[in-house]
Design a protein around this motif. Sequence first.
Motif, short mmCIF file in Angstrom:
data_model
loop_
_atom_site.label_atom_id
_atom_site.label_comp_id
_atom_site.label_asym_id
_atom_site.label_seq_id
_atom_site.Cartn_x
_atom_site.Cartn_y
_atom_site.Cartn_z
N ARG A 17 20.38 39.02 27.42
CA ARG A 17 21.35 39.70 26.55
C ARG A 17 22.37 40.51 27.35
N GLU A 18 21.92 41.14 28.43
CA GLU A 18 22.83 41.94 29.25
C GLU A 18 23.94 41.08 29.86
N HIS A 19 23.56 39.90 30.36
CA HIS A 19 24.56 38.99 30.92
C HIS A 19 25.55 38.55 29.85
N LYS A 20 25.04 38.24 28.66
CA LYS A 20 25.91 37.81 27.55
C LYS A 20 26.93 38.89 27.24
N GLN A 21 26.49 40.14 27.16
CA GLN A 21 27.39 41.26 26.87
C GLN A 21 28.40 41.45 28.00
N LEU A 22 27.94 41.34 29.24
CA LEU A 22 28.83 41.51 30.38
C LEU A 22 29.91 40.42 30.40
N LEU A 23 29.51 39.17 30.14
CA LEU A 23 30.47 38.07 30.12
C LEU A 23 31.50 38.26 29.00
N GLU A 24 31.05 38.72 27.84
CA GLU A 24 31.98 38.99 26.74
C GLU A 24 32.93 40.11 27.10
N TYR A 25 32.45 41.11 27.80
CA TYR A 25 33.28 42.23 28.24
C TYR A 25 34.36 41.74 29.23
N LEU A 26 33.99 40.83 30.13
CA LEU A 26 34.90 40.36 31.18
C LEU A 26 35.92 39.34 30.69
N VAL A 27 35.46 38.35 29.91
CA VAL A 27 36.35 37.24 29.55
C VAL A 27 36.44 37.00 28.05
N GLY A 28 35.93 37.90 27.25
CA GLY A 28 36.03 37.75 25.81
C GLY A 28 34.91 36.89 25.26
N ARG A 29 34.84 36.86 23.93
CA ARG A 29 33.78 36.10 23.29
C ARG A 29 34.11 34.61 23.26
N SER A 30 33.11 33.82 22.94
CA SER A 30 33.30 32.37 22.80
C SER A 30 34.20 32.09 21.62
#
Length: 149
Positions: A17-30
């Motif tokens: 979950r932490e990676h998912k949140q970090l990726l959304e923070y960096l490049v936006g949601r899917s």
Amino acid sequence: MGYKVENMILNTTHPNREHKQLLEYLVGRSFTILESLKMKGVGSKRMIVGEVSPNMQSYLNSVSDINYANIELRKSGILIFINKGLQNFTWAIPYYQLVMYKTNGASIHAQGKFIHFKNNKTFKENRSFFKKMLDEKIRYDEQYNFQNI
């Protein structure tokens, strides 16, 4: 969210979950399924990695295996998925950091790193994807065009 991000390459072999949140923070949601259908897909086909910068060698197979990667478009950037044996790594690149060169294939540069995709059949199959990626980057950059003020 206050993330301090230095290495934008994550080991994503096991979902977290932490990676998912970090990726959304960096490049936006899917993109949603509907948005993805309208765009005729948001992911590239698998491509052969020809070369990477020295600071990315550890994410590739060390023996002479072929290395593969593919790209996913996000709202504010791209994710590059690299396979190394049974491990998966994800490189998050916000659009404002993305630089792409078309040199006997394509190379993507960001954060002092690069990945070069070989100019072969798999690369040619992704031509329309690269055009779509550049269109998305332009659309993103236009939000911050202050010349029209």
